[in-house]
Design an enzyme around this catalytic site. Structure first.
Site, PDB file in Angstrom:
ATOM      1  N   GLU A 194      -9.532  -4.656  -1.680  1.00  0.00           N
ATOM      2  CA  GLU A 194      -9.423  -5.665  -2.736  1.00  0.00           C
ATOM      3  C   GLU A 194     -10.346  -5.321  -3.915  1.00  0.00           C
ATOM      4  O   GLU A 194     -11.178  -6.110  -4.346  1.00  0.00           O
ATOM      5  CB  GLU A 194      -9.710  -7.063  -2.187  1.00  0.00           C
ATOM      6  CG  GLU A 194      -8.638  -7.515  -1.216  1.00  0.00           C
ATOM      7  CD  GLU A 194      -8.749  -8.981  -0.800  1.00  0.00           C
ATOM      8  OE1 GLU A 194      -9.718  -9.651  -1.199  1.00  0.00           O
ATOM      9  OE2 GLU A 194      -7.850  -9.450  -0.069  1.00  0.00           O
ATOM     10  N   GLU A 316      -3.247  -7.052   5.155  1.00  0.00           N
ATOM     11  CA  GLU A 316      -3.749  -8.404   5.412  1.00  0.00           C
ATOM     12  C   GLU A 316      -2.611  -9.381   5.162  1.00  0.00           C
ATOM     13  O   GLU A 316      -2.034  -9.402   4.078  1.00  0.00           O
ATOM     14  CB  GLU A 316      -4.940  -8.764   4.516  1.00  0.00           C
ATOM     15  CG  GLU A 316      -6.227  -8.033   4.853  1.00  0.00           C
ATOM     16  CD  GLU A 316      -7.424  -8.544   4.062  1.00  0.00           C
ATOM     17  OE1 GLU A 316      -7.438  -9.751   3.685  1.00  0.00           O
ATOM     18  OE2 GLU A 316      -8.346  -7.746   3.806  1.00  0.00           O
TER      19      GLU A 316
END
Length: 511
Positions: A194, A316
């Site tokens: 991220e 995820e």
């Protein structure tokens, strides 16, 4: 983990379409060509809450039964699940993790503060050796998430050398000094996590260049081939994918994507166990939206990489609710109901369709965090409905996807149409067929007629997962409220397979 504002609002009403005609499913065995990589059924273990400490790892001296420090009950449950790949150490934690703090004699390892998740102090007793040994014992591929946000190129390069080099080199010798003579097999390497958010708040052009630099120095040693993964987009950020593919596709093997079924990133996310029918329908609609998101990212990748060399990894995904009352707010501990099981079933049925490009997915997370497989409390352990879905679906791993068409009734939420039945089918190398079905209608059974070309089997075995309600879940005191049972509602007919699919149930049929 992410800060995206979702477009769906918690408003709507339940409207059921007529269910007078049966659901029709046609399985096109003659169109089968794509394998479902086992990695589609991957797991994710982050240093978050009690996922690692207390969930997977208790240490050799613990009173809780353990195998070399790993909880025996959790280890056996994961072994039974046949976990194909596990991602570690994060998540946001990965970009503050310095791997050299987690090697060597445990009593000499420095402690650290987990700034992302609760500010708790960790003793680093679970580090590289412990994770890779666990993967080896489970027979699963390790997926290392490297530190780009606060780390250095040298640090990540040395980590790869420590894990995979068999030469007379400084890091290989350090590994030997720490008790491991031969290197581990490490295939999957994530370069940051991220990076648009908790991994460094970077812009895509900047991260693209940074990725190219880091990946250059992550070398391959002694025949260990690395599958290098760029830190990809948050759900609807298609520009991030486009920029990375244009700037760095030739340097990567995969690019990640994160997608959560979550109301938003401020205020309450809703209870995991107490929800209305509208909230249930919203959840289904939001989870199904992942298909359009995946298709749009694939379209961008196809335009730049038409030969599909770069894989898309949804590393995820899952539900995200409020933490359980009384639990630490930074530990993301939530219960797991039949509603979560449906999210798993629907999502996995979707992933099985797109394996030309989707090569791995990792549900968040394996123990005690978000949509977990397993919950623990001291010496107690319980398996969640989501665990049981993964176990019922594991026959899809490495089987060939059988494309199918489905016509069924719908549930309506605002302007969203939610198919009452979701399905997937595959054929393994021995000729066995697995059909997975989910009836998300909370009230009505579905009559399902399945047409399958070339069906020769005279025998069918079924397993069903269902609770008393869509909010049913297992507790430490009542661990068997939602568990699989033998399903006898399917039979072979002259035209295929006839199924009476109970309301609010997931069914796996083996032929």
């Amino acid at each position: 983990m992410k800060k995206t504002i979702l477009s769906l609002m918690m408003m709507g009403s339940l409207a059921l379409s007529a269910q007078n005609t049966p659901t029709q499913i046609t399985i096109h065995a003659d169109q089968a060509k794509n394998k479902i990589p086992k990695e589609i059924y991957g797991q994710f273990a982050e240093h978050l809450g009690t996922c690692i400490y207390g969930g997977i790892w208790v240490g050799e001296k613990s009173n809780i039964p353990n195998i070399k420090g790993y909880r025996t009950d959790v280890f056996n449950a994961l072994k039974d699940l046949q976990v194909p790949v596990m991602r570690w150490p994060g998540g946001c934690f990965a970009d503050e993790y310095h791997w050299m703090d987690g090697i060597g004699p445990k009593e000499k390892r420095p402690k650290m503060v987990n700034n992302n998740w609760g500010g708790v102090v960790e003793d680093n007793s679970f580090g590289t050796n412990e994770f890779l040994n666990l993967c080896e014992m489970l027979g699963c591929e390790p997926y290392i998430s490297g530190n780009v946000g606060s780390g250095t190129v040298e640090e990540l390069a040395k980590w790869v050398e420590y894990m995979t080099s068999d030469g007379d080199s400084p890091m290989a010798n350090l590994r030997r000094q720490n008790g491991r003579e031969k290197p581990w097999h490490v295939k999957y390497l994530g370069v940051g996590n991220e990076s648009w958010g908790c991994g460094g708040s970077m812009k895509p052009d900047y991260y693209s260049d940074l990725y190219r630099r880091y990946s250059t120095y992550c070398r391959e040693f002694d025949g260990n081939k690395l599958f290098k993964i760029a830190s990809g987009a948050s759900d609807y950020d298609y520009n991030w994918t486009k920029t990375l593919m244009k700037n760095a596709a030739g340097h990567m093997n995969g690019i990640s994507l994160h997608y959560y079924t979550c109301k938003g990133w401020s205020g309450s996310k809703g209870s995991a166990t107490k929800f209305s029918r509208d909230e249930y329908l919203w959840t289904l609609a939001k989870s199904l939206e992942i298909e359009e998101v995946v298709k749009k990212h694939i379209s961008i990748m196809d335009s730049i990489d038409p030969k599909k060399r770069v894989g898309l990894l949804v590393d995820e995904w899952g539900t995200w609710w409020d933490q359980e009352p009384g639990s630490h707010p930074g530990f993301l501990y939530q219960q797991n109901t039949m509603r979560d099981a449906f999210v798993a079933a629907l999502t996995l049925n979707i992933f099985n369709k797109y394996t030309e490009r989707v090569k791995m997915t990792n549900i968040a997370q394996v123990v005690n965090v978000l949509q977990a497989m397993i919950l623990t409390d001291g010496p107690k352990m319980v398996l969640t409905p989501t665990y049981h879905v993964f176990k019922m679906y594991k026959g899809h791993m490495n089987a060939t996807n059988l494309p199918l068409d489905i016509q069924c009734g719908e549930l309506t939420y605002n302007d969203k149409k939610i198919p009452a039945v979701s399905a997937s089918a595959s054929k393994n190398d021995q000729g066995g067929i697995l059909i997975t079905l989910a009836n998300v209608d909370p009230d009505r059974e579905q009559r399902v007629e399945i047409a399958l070309d070339g069906l020769k089997s005279a025998k069918i075995n079924g397993t069903i997962l269902a609770g008393k309600g869509i909010d049913s879940y297992n507790t430490f005191d009542k661990p068997n409220e939602v568990v699989p049972a033998v399903f006898k509602g399917a039979k072979i007919t002259k035209t295929g397979i006839s199924v009476i699919l109970p309301a609010k149930s997931v069914v796996a049929l083996e032929l």
